[in-house]
Write a protein that holds these residues in place. Structure first.
Motif, PDB file in Angstrom:
ATOM      1  N   ILE A 124     -25.665  12.009 -33.579  1.00  0.00           N
ATOM      2  CA  ILE A 124     -26.217  12.788 -32.474  1.00  0.00           C
ATOM      3  C   ILE A 124     -25.901  14.264 -32.729  1.00  0.00           C
ATOM      4  O   ILE A 124     -24.882  14.596 -33.330  1.00  0.00           O
ATOM      5  CB  ILE A 124     -25.666  12.367 -31.093  1.00  0.00           C
ATOM      6  N   ARG A 125     -26.814  15.124 -32.318  1.00  0.00           N
ATOM      7  CA  ARG A 125     -26.581  16.565 -32.417  1.00  0.00           C
ATOM      8  C   ARG A 125     -26.952  17.211 -31.095  1.00  0.00           C
ATOM      9  O   ARG A 125     -27.950  16.868 -30.472  1.00  0.00           O
ATOM     10  CB  ARG A 125     -27.388  17.188 -33.563  1.00  0.00           C
ATOM     11  N   ARG A 126     -26.114  18.139 -30.674  1.00  0.00           N
ATOM     12  CA  ARG A 126     -26.327  18.781 -29.380  1.00  0.00           C
ATOM     13  C   ARG A 126     -27.448  19.815 -29.464  1.00  0.00           C
ATOM     14  O   ARG A 126     -27.556  20.544 -30.451  1.00  0.00           O
ATOM     15  CB  ARG A 126     -25.042  19.461 -28.907  1.00  0.00           C
ATOM     16  N   ILE A 127     -28.281  19.848 -28.430  1.00  0.00           N
ATOM     17  CA  ILE A 127     -29.315  20.871 -28.322  1.00  0.00           C
ATOM     18  C   ILE A 127     -29.233  21.485 -26.925  1.00  0.00           C
ATOM     19  O   ILE A 127     -28.561  20.943 -26.036  1.00  0.00           O
ATOM     20  CB  ILE A 127     -30.734  20.300 -28.552  1.00  0.00           C
ATOM     21  N   SER A 128     -29.901  22.590 -26.726  1.00  0.00           N
ATOM     22  CA  SER A 128     -29.962  23.185 -25.395  1.00  0.00           C
ATOM     23  C   SER A 128     -31.108  22.568 -24.611  1.00  0.00           C
ATOM     24  O   SER A 128     -32.047  21.997 -25.183  1.00  0.00           O
ATOM     25  CB  SER A 128     -30.171  24.702 -25.505  1.00  0.00           C
ATOM     26  N   ALA A 129     -31.049  22.687 -23.292  1.00  0.00           N
ATOM     27  CA  ALA A 129     -32.133  22.165 -22.453  1.00  0.00           C
ATOM     28  C   ALA A 129     -33.449  22.865 -22.787  1.00  0.00           C
ATOM     29  O   ALA A 129     -34.521  22.248 -22.733  1.00  0.00           O
ATOM     30  CB  ALA A 129     -31.784  22.349 -20.980  1.00  0.00           C
ATOM     31  N   ASP A 130     -33.361  24.146 -23.164  1.00  0.00           N
ATOM     32  CA  ASP A 130     -34.574  24.906 -23.494  1.00  0.00           C
ATOM     33  C   ASP A 130     -35.241  24.395 -24.763  1.00  0.00           C
ATOM     34  O   ASP A 130     -36.425  24.645 -24.983  1.00  0.00           O
ATOM     35  CB  ASP A 130     -34.234  26.394 -23.668  1.00  0.00           C
ATOM     36  N   ALA A 131     -34.470  23.696 -25.604  1.00  0.00           N
ATOM     37  CA  ALA A 131     -35.011  23.217 -26.884  1.00  0.00           C
ATOM     38  C   ALA A 131     -35.723  21.877 -26.760  1.00  0.00           C
ATOM     39  O   ALA A 131     -36.389  21.444 -27.705  1.00  0.00           O
ATOM     40  CB  ALA A 131     -33.890  23.098 -27.913  1.00  0.00           C
ATOM     41  N   ILE A 132     -35.619  21.220 -25.607  1.00  0.00           N
ATOM     42  CA  ILE A 132     -36.220  19.896 -25.440  1.00  0.00           C
ATOM     43  C   ILE A 132     -37.739  19.911 -25.665  1.00  0.00           C
ATOM     44  O   ILE A 132     -38.266  19.060 -26.396  1.00  0.00           O
ATOM     45  CB  ILE A 132     -35.867  19.296 -24.062  1.00  0.00           C
ATOM     46  N   PRO A 133     -38.496  20.862 -25.081  1.00  0.00           N
ATOM     47  CA  PRO A 133     -39.953  20.854 -25.315  1.00  0.00           C
ATOM     48  C   PRO A 133     -40.335  20.943 -26.788  1.00  0.00           C
ATOM     49  O   PRO A 133     -41.249  20.245 -27.239  1.00  0.00           O
ATOM     50  CB  PRO A 133     -40.438  22.083 -24.537  1.00  0.00           C
ATOM     51  N   SER A 134     -39.638  21.785 -27.548  1.00  0.00           N
ATOM     52  CA  SER A 134     -39.977  21.915 -28.970  1.00  0.00           C
ATOM     53  C   SER A 134     -39.588  20.659 -29.743  1.00  0.00           C
ATOM     54  O   SER A 134     -40.288  20.246 -30.679  1.00  0.00           O
ATOM     55  CB  SER A 134     -39.293  23.150 -29.574  1.00  0.00           C
ATOM     56  N   GLU A 135     -38.475  20.027 -29.364  1.00  0.00           N
ATOM     57  CA  GLU A 135     -38.078  18.762 -29.998  1.00  0.00           C
ATOM     58  C   GLU A 135     -39.127  17.689 -29.717  1.00  0.00           C
ATOM     59  O   GLU A 135     -39.487  16.909 -30.604  1.00  0.00           O
ATOM     60  CB  GLU A 135     -36.707  18.306 -29.481  1.00  0.00           C
ATOM     61  N   ARG A 136     -39.623  17.658 -28.484  1.00  0.00           N
ATOM     62  CA  ARG A 136     -40.654  16.678 -28.121  1.00  0.00           C
ATOM     63  C   ARG A 136     -41.936  16.914 -28.914  1.00  0.00           C
ATOM     64  O   ARG A 136     -42.553  15.977 -29.419  1.00  0.00           O
ATOM     65  CB  ARG A 136     -40.940  16.759 -26.619  1.00  0.00           C
ATOM     66  N   ALA A 137     -42.326  18.182 -29.002  1.00  0.00           N
ATOM     67  CA  ALA A 137     -43.560  18.516 -29.724  1.00  0.00           C
ATOM     68  C   ALA A 137     -43.455  18.123 -31.191  1.00  0.00           C
ATOM     69  O   ALA A 137     -44.397  17.560 -31.768  1.00  0.00           O
ATOM     70  CB  ALA A 137     -43.845  20.007 -29.591  1.00  0.00           C
ATOM     71  N   GLN A 138     -42.312  18.411 -31.805  1.00  0.00           N
ATOM     72  CA  GLN A 138     -42.114  18.070 -33.207  1.00  0.00           C
ATOM     73  C   GLN A 138     -42.130  16.555 -33.418  1.00  0.00           C
ATOM     74  O   GLN A 138     -42.746  16.047 -34.352  1.00  0.00           O
ATOM     75  CB  GLN A 138     -40.787  18.645 -33.701  1.00  0.00           C
ATOM     76  N   GLN A 139     -41.480  15.824 -32.505  1.00  0.00           N
ATOM     77  CA  GLN A 139     -41.422  14.374 -32.638  1.00  0.00           C
ATOM     78  C   GLN A 139     -42.798  13.743 -32.416  1.00  0.00           C
ATOM     79  O   GLN A 139     -43.177  12.793 -33.108  1.00  0.00           O
ATOM     80  CB  GLN A 139     -40.410  13.814 -31.635  1.00  0.00           C
TER      81      GLN A 139
END
Length: 256
Positions: free
Chosen positions: A120-135
């Motif tokens: 697991i790696r920690r991300i910020s709440a602001d990074a969730i949309p970009s993580e979702r888009a990439q996935q």
């Protein structure tokens, strides 16, 4: 001299307490969960900490809706490193050890004793949309990677892709149709629903007819049927049910 040593000792206690507090608070955060052999990732949301127990949720990163399956994570310590352990809804045991700042690695073990690497790696709440888009992009490429072969009739091969359309009446909103792995006998894997991203699972086998028509039950509550037929570059759709209900829509391809 003794007074100076006493002050230094007190400061050390305060520093260690503050450091430990900060470390524990840092655990309350979104994390990206990666499992060996899986191209999809999961979003591990740690929402609170009470003592040595965290409360968290776990859902595929592509899932837009907030997860509601709260479960406990036990926080421990081994050789000065923070450890985390929990059991998933399906009974898999996860054991993690802090690797470095914002990252844990460990093992995933199922009920049969099979093990895989997990991190697991920690991300910020602001990074969730970009993580979702990439996935979502990764999932779409994977699910739509098997293009129709040359022996697939063109009337069937033309359905391959991810489509969206809005029904003309009823305020139903936008719906999505995904068609993948179209075979030579015109059998394909399809999904239909309101999720704009290409799904990872939930596909059913459905045959496209020889005249290039895809038909299936798309409303389980009414037994209503959706019928799709290619016209130009779009899919023209009609809906009907036994109660006399009807609807129409035009679906355009958004991914191929």
């Amino acid at each position: 001299m003794k007074r100076i040593l006493s002050i230094l000792a007190a400061l050390a206690v305060v520093f260690n307490f503050n450091y430990a507090f900060a470390q524990n608070q840092a655990l309350v955060s979104p994390w990206i969960y990666t499992l060996q052999g899986h191209y999809i990732t999961w979003l591990l949301q740690v929402v609170k900490k009470e003592g040595n127990t965290l409360t968290a949720t776990l859902a595929p990163t592509t899932q837009a809706e907030p997860a509601t399956n709260n479960f406990p994570i036990t926080v421990g310590e081994t050789e000065g490193k923070t450890t985390l352990s929990f059991t998933t809804e399906t009974g898999n045991r996860i054991e993690l050890t802090e690797k470095d700042e914002g990252r844990f690695t460990g093992t995933w073990t199922n009920k049969s004793g099979d093990e895989k690497w997990v991190a697991i790696r920690r991300i910020s709440a602001d990074a969730i949309p970009s993580e979702r888009a990439q996935q979502r992009k990764i999932v779409a490429e994977k699910m739509l990677s098997k293009k129709p072969r040359s022996d697939v009739p063109q009337a069937c091969a033309a359905f391959h892709g991810h489509w969206k359309g809005s029904w003309s009446v009823g305020g139903i909103g936008t719906r999505y149709l995904t068609v993948s792995e179209v075979a030579a006998d015109c059998t394909a894997k399809i999904t239909y629903g309101s999720n704009e991203s290409v799904p990872v699972s939930g596909y059913m086998n459905q045959r496209i007819s020889d005249d290039g028509t895809l038909e299936f039950v798309c409303n389980s509550s009414t037994g209503g049927t959706c019928r799709f037929k290619l016209r130009g570059s779009d899919l023209w759709a009609n809906y009907s049910n036994s109660g006399g209900g009807s609807n129409s829509a035009v679906f355009e391809r958004v991914l191929n």
